[in-house]
Structures are given as structure tokens and as C-alpha cells.
Motif scaffolding. Structure first.
Motif, PDB file in Angstrom:
ATOM      1  N   ALA A 159      33.500 -37.439  -4.719  1.00 47.35           N
ATOM      2  CA  ALA A 159      34.532 -36.562  -4.157  1.00 47.35           C
ATOM      3  C   ALA A 159      34.398 -35.147  -4.707  1.00 47.35           C
ATOM      4  CB  ALA A 159      35.915 -37.122  -4.461  1.00 47.35           C
ATOM      5  N   ASP A 160      34.155 -35.008  -6.007  1.00 49.15           N
ATOM      6  CA  ASP A 160      34.053 -33.685  -6.631  1.00 49.15           C
ATOM      7  C   ASP A 160      32.830 -32.930  -6.113  1.00 49.15           C
ATOM      8  OD1 ASP A 160      36.303 -34.283  -8.061  1.00 49.15           O
ATOM      9  OD2 ASP A 160      35.253 -34.735  -9.938  1.00 49.15           O
ATOM     10  N   LYS A 161      31.691 -33.614  -6.026  1.00 45.32           N
ATOM     11  CA  LYS A 161      30.460 -32.924  -5.603  1.00 45.32           C
ATOM     12  C   LYS A 161      30.484 -32.586  -4.113  1.00 45.32           C
ATOM     13  CE  LYS A 161      27.463 -34.189  -9.366  1.00 45.32           C
ATOM     14  NZ  LYS A 161      26.095 -34.530  -9.805  1.00 45.32           N
ATOM     15  N   LEU A 162      31.096 -33.453  -3.324  1.00 45.00           N
ATOM     16  CA  LEU A 162      31.213 -33.130  -1.898  1.00 45.00           C
ATOM     17  C   LEU A 162      32.050 -31.870  -1.718  1.00 45.00           C
ATOM     18  CD1 LEU A 162      30.847 -33.715   1.100  1.00 45.00           C
ATOM     19  CD2 LEU A 162      32.864 -35.223   0.976  1.00 45.00           C
ATOM     20  N   LEU A 163      33.162 -31.772  -2.430  1.00 49.88           N
ATOM     21  CA  LEU A 163      34.018 -30.598  -2.309  1.00 49.88           C
ATOM     22  C   LEU A 163      33.272 -29.349  -2.795  1.00 49.88           C
ATOM     23  CD1 LEU A 163      36.796 -29.561  -1.514  1.00 49.88           C
ATOM     24  CD2 LEU A 163      37.572 -30.022  -3.853  1.00 49.88           C
ATOM     25  N   GLU A 164      32.484 -29.492  -3.859  1.00 53.32           N
ATOM     26  CA  GLU A 164      31.725 -28.344  -4.362  1.00 53.32           C
ATOM     27  C   GLU A 164      30.680 -27.888  -3.344  1.00 53.32           C
ATOM     28  OE1 GLU A 164      28.991 -27.142  -8.263  1.00 53.32           O
ATOM     29  OE2 GLU A 164      30.185 -28.993  -8.288  1.00 53.32           O
ATOM     30  N   ILE A 165      30.005 -28.819  -2.708  1.00 58.06           N
ATOM     31  CA  ILE A 165      29.022 -28.468  -1.678  1.00 58.06           C
ATOM     32  C   ILE A 165      29.705 -27.766  -0.518  1.00 58.06           C
ATOM     33  CG2 ILE A 165      27.523 -29.461   0.092  1.00 58.06           C
ATOM     34  CD1 ILE A 165      26.705 -31.585  -1.977  1.00 58.06           C
ATOM     35  N   LEU A 166      30.853 -28.281  -0.087  1.00 63.04           N
ATOM     36  CA  LEU A 166      31.571 -27.652   1.033  1.00 63.04           C
ATOM     37  C   LEU A 166      32.036 -26.244   0.671  1.00 63.04           C
ATOM     38  CD1 LEU A 166      33.670 -30.686   2.350  1.00 63.04           C
ATOM     39  CD2 LEU A 166      31.550 -29.737   3.295  1.00 63.04           C
ATOM     40  N   ASP A 167      32.502 -26.048  -0.556  1.00 64.21           N
ATOM     41  CA  ASP A 167      32.902 -24.703  -0.998  1.00 64.21           C
ATOM     42  C   ASP A 167      31.701 -23.759  -0.981  1.00 64.21           C
ATOM     43  OD1 ASP A 167      35.550 -25.323  -1.329  1.00 64.21           O
ATOM     44  OD2 ASP A 167      35.376 -25.766  -3.473  1.00 64.21           O
ATOM     45  N   GLU A 168      30.548 -24.238  -1.444  1.00 68.03           N
ATOM     46  CA  GLU A 168      29.331 -23.408  -1.424  1.00 68.03           C
ATOM     47  C   GLU A 168      28.958 -23.044   0.008  1.00 68.03           C
ATOM     48  OE1 GLU A 168      27.068 -25.177  -5.428  1.00 68.03           O
ATOM     49  OE2 GLU A 168      26.352 -25.704  -3.412  1.00 68.03           O
ATOM     50  N   VAL A 190      23.518  -8.281   2.171  1.00 62.28           N
ATOM     51  CA  VAL A 190      22.665  -8.049   1.006  1.00 62.28           C
ATOM     52  C   VAL A 190      23.523  -7.784  -0.228  1.00 62.28           C
ATOM     53  CG1 VAL A 190      20.936  -6.545  -0.030  1.00 62.28           C
ATOM     54  CG2 VAL A 190      20.723  -7.226   2.363  1.00 62.28           C
ATOM     55  N   LEU A 191      24.541  -6.945  -0.043  1.00 61.87           N
ATOM     56  CA  LEU A 191      25.426  -6.629  -1.171  1.00 61.87           C
ATOM     57  C   LEU A 191      26.191  -7.866  -1.638  1.00 61.87           C
ATOM     58  CD1 LEU A 191      26.862  -3.172  -0.001  1.00 61.87           C
ATOM     59  CD2 LEU A 191      25.174  -3.598  -1.796  1.00 61.87           C
ATOM     60  N   MET A 192      26.627  -8.667  -0.680  1.00 62.84           N
ATOM     61  CA  MET A 192      27.368  -9.869  -1.041  1.00 62.84           C
ATOM     62  C   MET A 192      26.466 -10.886  -1.760  1.00 62.84           C
ATOM     63  SD  MET A 192      29.862 -10.425   2.277  1.00 62.84           S
ATOM     64  CE  MET A 192      30.746 -11.811   1.543  1.00 62.84           C
ATOM     65  N   LYS A 193      25.207 -10.940  -1.347  1.00 61.23           N
ATOM     66  CA  LYS A 193      24.265 -11.829  -2.028  1.00 61.23           C
ATOM     67  C   LYS A 193      24.055 -11.381  -3.471  1.00 61.23           C
ATOM     68  CE  LYS A 193      22.711 -15.006   0.889  1.00 61.23           C
ATOM     69  NZ  LYS A 193      22.722 -16.467   0.555  1.00 61.23           N
ATOM     70  N   LEU A 194      23.945 -10.063  -3.663  1.00 67.74           N
ATOM     71  CA  LEU A 194      23.779  -9.541  -5.012  1.00 67.74           C
ATOM     72  C   LEU A 194      25.013  -9.849  -5.867  1.00 67.74           C
ATOM     73  CD1 LEU A 194      22.132  -6.083  -4.228  1.00 67.74           C
ATOM     74  CD2 LEU A 194      21.028  -8.098  -5.257  1.00 67.74           C
ATOM     75  N   GLU A 195      26.191  -9.669  -5.270  1.00 66.05           N
ATOM     76  CA  GLU A 195      27.431  -9.968  -5.982  1.00 66.05           C
ATOM     77  C   GLU A 195      27.540 -11.462  -6.282  1.00 66.05           C
ATOM     78  OE1 GLU A 195      31.211  -9.354  -7.762  1.00 66.05           O
ATOM     79  OE2 GLU A 195      29.468  -8.082  -7.364  1.00 66.05           O
ATOM     80  N   GLN A 196      27.090 -12.272  -5.340  1.00 65.44           N
ATOM     81  CA  GLN A 196      27.098 -13.719  -5.531  1.00 65.44           C
ATOM     82  C   GLN A 196      26.230 -14.112  -6.724  1.00 65.44           C
ATOM     83  OE1 GLN A 196      25.087 -15.929  -2.430  1.00 65.44           O
ATOM     84  NE2 GLN A 196      26.483 -17.691  -2.636  1.00 65.44           N
ATOM     85  N   ARG A 197      25.074 -13.473  -6.816  1.00 64.59           N
ATOM     86  CA  ARG A 197      24.179 -13.769  -7.933  1.00 64.59           C
ATOM     87  C   ARG A 197      24.787 -13.295  -9.248  1.00 64.59           C
ATOM     88  NH1 ARG A 197      18.822 -14.848  -7.943  1.00 64.59           N
ATOM     89  NH2 ARG A 197      18.681 -14.303  -5.726  1.00 64.59           N
ATOM     90  N   ARG A 198      25.405 -12.086  -9.209  1.00 68.47           N
ATOM     91  CA  ARG A 198      25.990 -11.527 -10.422  1.00 68.47           C
ATOM     92  C   ARG A 198      27.111 -12.415 -10.944  1.00 68.47           C
ATOM     93  NH1 ARG A 198      30.081  -8.628 -12.268  1.00 68.47           N
ATOM     94  NH2 ARG A 198      31.154  -8.641 -10.261  1.00 68.47           N
ATOM     95  N   ARG A 199      27.872 -12.960 -10.042  1.00 66.97           N
ATOM     96  CA  ARG A 199      28.998 -13.821 -10.427  1.00 66.97           C
ATOM     97  C   ARG A 199      28.572 -15.268 -10.656  1.00 66.97           C
ATOM     98  NH1 ARG A 199      33.189 -13.158  -5.795  1.00 66.97           N
ATOM     99  NH2 ARG A 199      34.166 -14.838  -7.014  1.00 66.97           N
ATOM    100  N   ASN A 200      27.288 -15.515 -10.585  1.00 62.58           N
ATOM    101  CA  ASN A 200      26.755 -16.861 -10.773  1.00 62.58           C
ATOM    102  C   ASN A 200      27.412 -17.848  -9.811  1.00 62.58           C
ATOM    103  OD1 ASN A 200      25.019 -18.693 -12.003  1.00 62.58           O
ATOM    104  ND2 ASN A 200      26.554 -19.327 -13.520  1.00 62.58           N
ATOM    105  N   ALA A 201      27.544 -17.401  -8.560  1.00 63.74           N
ATOM    106  CA  ALA A 201      28.187 -18.217  -7.530  1.00 63.74           C
ATOM    107  C   ALA A 201      27.192 -18.680  -6.475  1.00 63.74           C
ATOM    108  CB  ALA A 201      29.317 -17.428  -6.878  1.00 63.74           C
ATOM    109  N   LEU A 202      25.948 -18.787  -6.864  1.00 64.61           N
ATOM    110  CA  LEU A 202      24.925 -19.251  -5.932  1.00 64.61           C
ATOM    111  C   LEU A 202      25.161 -20.723  -5.576  1.00 64.61           C
ATOM    112  CD1 LEU A 202      21.800 -17.606  -7.617  1.00 64.61           C
ATOM    113  CD2 LEU A 202      22.925 -16.890  -5.497  1.00 64.61           C
ATOM    114  N   PRO A 203      24.704 -21.142  -4.400  1.00 56.60           N
ATOM    115  CA  PRO A 203      24.906 -22.542  -3.974  1.00 56.60           C
ATOM    116  C   PRO A 203      23.969 -23.488  -4.718  1.00 56.60           C
ATOM    117  CG  PRO A 203      23.627 -21.373  -2.332  1.00 56.60           C
ATOM    118  CD  PRO A 203      24.036 -20.349  -3.357  1.00 56.60           C
ATOM    119  N   VAL A 204      24.212 -23.613  -6.023  1.00 60.82           N
ATOM    120  CA  VAL A 204      23.314 -24.377  -6.884  1.00 60.82           C
ATOM    121  C   VAL A 204      23.215 -25.840  -6.444  1.00 60.82           C
ATOM    122  CG1 VAL A 204      22.913 -25.172  -9.247  1.00 60.82           C
ATOM    123  CG2 VAL A 204      23.778 -22.864  -8.829  1.00 60.82           C
ATOM    124  N   LEU A 205      24.356 -26.469  -6.229  1.00 59.33           N
ATOM    125  CA  LEU A 205      24.354 -27.888  -5.886  1.00 59.33           C
ATOM    126  C   LEU A 205      23.707 -28.124  -4.526  1.00 59.33           C
ATOM    127  CD1 LEU A 205      25.330 -30.360  -7.447  1.00 59.33           C
ATOM    128  CD2 LEU A 205      27.425 -30.331  -6.089  1.00 59.33           C
TER     129      LEU A 205
END
Length: 465
Positions: free
Chosen positions: A409-418, A434-449
Motif C-alpha cells: 500500500a505504501d509503495k503503490l501510493l508513493e509510485i502514484l505520487d511520483e 526544464v526548470l521544473m525538472k531542475l527543481e525536482q532534482r534539487r529537491r530530491n523529488a525524482l521518481p526514484v521508486l
């Protein structure tokens, strides 16, 4: 087994008649209050009717509910940890264990003078006898057959049985004392005990009558339920041993197995198929529907069951809270292939409860494959030795079946949020993306899972990705 038995030499134990002579003063008390009789024949008629009632209650029509209602009060008050310590003590130091048992039952049954236990050869297939003390302050004597010495649990059962007779004796003496003190209270049960003792049925004369008369029926009920407590202690100890010996089910060692199982579902997860099964266009729309549990639960369950690969369609039904356990948000019915959700407590139903239920149906499918000796075998063993929340809240959450559902349940929700964030970025024009991608990387909010599992996504915002 009671003090009213015929003892060695064929003599009937004396004492009950003396007790009865004073207790008999209570015979002028009706069950609903005092009753005076002007004529002897009226009193005799009343006495005959009264004795007929008492005979039914004591010998021919003993009420099981009347017995269990009293016995259960004391059984439910047993301190199982203390009892188990006594069992261990009887194996290691017999005499000291018996002394502790004497104290244990006296405290449990609120007997002022703890009955004293002695070992003797009894013969006649008897395991125990209880001889009544001369007053509340004089302890009864419990004699246990020497053949019980090498079986501590059997001996404890006999001691329990005989102590119940001491409890009955206590009730009689207390009723007599109340009469002596001029009290108006009338203890019917004590009077029934006394009537039984005065007309006691010996086992060698009538084994069925012996077993079913009130004083013995109660004592056997107490003994049986006491032995059930002992069995539950043994079962609990075996369960603890099983849990300790299987960290792959009940400890953090189950995490690696859980991750491998999750990979079989999340690796290459087809987001577009999942959205199609849920009947929505995009992940953002899916998350929006989470705010409407009653309107979306059934469709979302279809998507979840398809995702986890469970074999059956599952029906979702909303019910009032009183149809569930107190505080419960839902329950499953594997046989009916249904889940029931609480319409009065809808928080987290679609993000937490429903995904866990979907995974539970997957676990059940896999466990039913008896040829699978790997993860499915662990499911089966966990199910056979399941730890309830009431038994141990922490271990309940840590065991394989429950932890795996939570991880899904936790990982499914995390994938959906990503994926929702990926959609948001994709909707913007190229420079802003492009700017949002850079900000995403800076905030460590990449779709890791999503990347770790290789989640597949063809369409974002109506375009091929």
C-alpha cells in the motif's frame, strides 16, 4: 471427591448435620423474603415443595448456565504468568510448588484459610478428597493421590477441583455465620450446597449421579476450564517458540522476501493499464477520486485486483460501523469474495485499506498453491501461527502477512505520487518543464521508486511519453 464422600472404613464424614442444624433456621425464608406459617401442615406443605425444588436444582435438573456463570468469574481472574511459574516450580521443587499452589487457589477463590495439600494413596480410582475444616478459620485438608506426583499438571487439576469444594464449604460457613449474626440475607447457593452435602451421591453407588450432582458438576467444570487455561499457556509458549525460530516471518529478516514479492508486481508496472482498469484518464484524476470512496471503491478494487494478479473479482460493500469490529475501517470475507468498508470512517480507505485487502487476496491465492514451497509456504505458516493485534500490537504489524500488505500500500501510493508529479511537469511548456525538472532534482523529488521498478508509462496528458 468432596468431603461428603464415604471415607476409608466405610464411615460417613460427620459435620454436615451439625452445620445443617443452624442453617436450617433459614428454612423459614422464602426465596422472595420471609414467610410465616401458622399451621404445621402449611409449613410441611411448604417444606415439601421447597425440597422438591432443591432436589431438581441439585440432582435432576442442574443448570449449566448457573454453573458456568460462577465458575467463569474465577477462571477469567487467573493470572496466567503466576500459574505458569507455579507449574515450573512444581517440576523443579515439588514441595515449594505445592505450597505456592495452595496460596494461588486460596487467593483466587477468596478462601480465608488456605487448604493444605497432602499426598497419600487413595485407592478406588480416586485422585483427590477434600475434608472440611471446622470453621472459616480452620483450613480444609486436600488429599491428592500419590500417582499424581509425577504429573504436575494433573495434580494441579485435582487441586483445583478440590479447592472448588473448599470454596463451596466457605459459602456454607459464611451463610451459617450470617444466620448467627441475625442477617436477613439468604444465600440460596450455599443452601443448595448444604442440601447436596447432606444427600451426597457417592461414585461407587451411582457414577452418573455422582458426576451430575451440583457440587461435583461445579468442581468438574472448574477443573476442566482450569485445564483449558493450562493448555492455552502451553499453546502460547509453543507459539512464542515458533515465532522466535522463524525470523523470516516475524522479524526484519522478512523484509528481503517482501521486497522480492513486491518486485513481481511493481517491476514493469503498466500505469496506463492500471488507469484504464480504474476508469480514469490520468493519475491526477485517480488521486482526485480518492476523495469519493463510496463512488469509486468498486472500480478502484478492479484495478487493484488486476494489478496484484489475484484470480477472483472482489465486491466492495459499504456498511455502518457497528457491522465491523470497534474502530475498524473494513473487513474481508474470502469465502464470499467481498470486502466491507466503513461508511462512517472513510479516511484512508482507498489509499491504505483497499490496497492492503487486494494484496491479502493475492496472498491467499498464492498460499493455496501447495506445490509452492517458497514464499507461499511462509504465508501458510504465518496464517497457522497468526499473531493478533490484541496478543501483541507490535508483532502483529511486523509479521509477514501484515507487513507485506502495508509495504504494498505504501509503495503503490508513493509510485502514484511520483507519477502525478510527472504529469504536472509534462503539462507545462518545454522551457518551464526544464526548470521544473531542475527543481525536482534539487529537491530530491525524482521518481526514484518508479525508476527502480521500471514503471511503464506511454501516455502523459494525452501524449505518448
Amino acid at each position: 471427591m468432596s468431603g461428603g464422600e464415604k471415607l476409608e472404613g466405610g464411615e460417613v464424614k460427620t459435620g454436615w448435620e451439625d452445620v445443617a442444624s443452624l442453617a436450617g433456621q433459614a428454612r423459614n425464608l422464602d426465596y422472595e423474603g420471609e414467610r410465616d406459617f401458622d399451621k404445621l401442615d402449611e409449613a410441611s406443605e411448604y417444606e415439601r415443595a421447597r425440597l422438591q425444588v432443591m432436589n431438581r436444582m441439585v440432582f435432576t435438573d442442574v443448570n449449566p448456565e448457573m454453573i458456568s456463570g460462577l465458575v467463569d468469574i474465577f477462571i477469567n481472574a487467573i493470572n496466567v504468568d503466576r500459574l505458569n511459574d507455579i507449574r515450573v516450580e512444581m517440576r523443579n521443587n515439588f514441595e515449594q510448588g505445592v505450597e505456592r499452589a495452595e496460596e494461588f487457589f486460596a487467593e483466587l477463590l477468596e478462601i480465608k484459610a488456605a487448604p493444605k495439600v497432602e499426598l497419600k494413596e487413595l485407592g478406588d480410582n480416586r485422585l483427590g478428597v477434600c475434608r472440611m475444616g471446622e470453621s472459616l478459620d480452620v483450613p480444609d485438608t486436600i488429599t491428592v493421590s500419590t500417582e499424581c506426583k509425577n504429573n504436575p499438571d494433573l495434580m494441579l487439576g485435582v487441586i483445583a477441583h478440590e479447592n472448588w469444594h473448599s470454596y463451596q464449604h466457605k459459602r456454607i460457613y459464611e451463610a451459617v455465620k450470617a444466620i448467627e449474626d441475625g442477617a436477613n440475607d439468604y444465600d440460596l447457593r450455599a443452601d443448595l450446597y448444604l442440601h447436596n452435602k447432606l444427600n451426597y451421591i457417592n461414585a461407587k453407588d451411582d457414577i452418573r449421579g455422582y458426576m451430575t450432582q451440583l457440587v461435583e458438576a461445579e468442581a468438574f467444570a472448574f477443573e476442566d476450564k482450569f485445564q483449558n487455561v493450562v493448555k492455552e499457556i502451553d499453546k502460547t509458549e509453543k507459539e512464542k517458540e515458533f515465532v522466535t525460530n522463524h525470523p523470516e516471518i516475524y522479524d526484519t529478516e522478512n523484509l528481503s522476501g517482501i521486497e522480492e514479492e513486491l518486485k513481481t508486481v511493481f517491476r514493469g508496472m503498466d500505469i496506463d493499464r492500471f488507469l484504464d482498469k480504474a476508469g480514469v484518464e490520468d493519475v491526477s484524476g485517480l488521486i482526485d477520486r480518492f476523495g469519493d470512496p463510496e463512488g469509486f471503491a468498486q472500480q478502484y478494487m478492479i484495478a487493484l485486483i488486476d494489478l496484484v494478479g489475484a484470480s477472483d473479482e472482489v465486491t466492495v460493500e459499504f456498511v455502518d460501523g457497528d457491522a465491523l469490529r470497534p474502530g475498524g475501517r473494513g473487513r474481508m470475507d474470502y469465502k464470499e469474495k467481498k470486502v466491507y468498508l466503513n461508511r462512517e470512517n472513510q479516511g484512508g480507505l482507498l489509499t491504505d485499506v483497499l490496497p492492503k485487502f487486494a494484496w491479502a487476496f493475492r496472498q491467499r491465492d498464492k498460499a493455496s498453491d501447495m506445490n509452492d514451497s517458497g514464499h507461499a509456504k511462509l504465508y501458510r505458516e504465518n496464517n497457522m501461527h497468526f499473531i493478533t493485534r490484541k496478543q501483541d500490537p507490535a508483532k502483529f504489524e511486523e509479521q509477514l502477512l501484515i507487513r507485506e500488505r502495508s509495504e504494498f500500500a505504501d509503495k503503490l501510493l508513493e509510485i502514484l505520487d511520483e507519477q502525478a508529479l510527472e504529469e504536472e511537469i509534462a503539462r507545462e511548456p518545454l522551457p518551464k518543464r526544464v526548470l521544473m525538472k531542475l527543481e525536482q532534482r534539487r529537491r530530491n523529488a525524482l521518481p526514484v521508486l518508479s525508476r527502480e521498478y521500471g514503471v511503464k508509462r506511454r501516455r502523459i496528458d494525452g501524449r505518448e511519453n
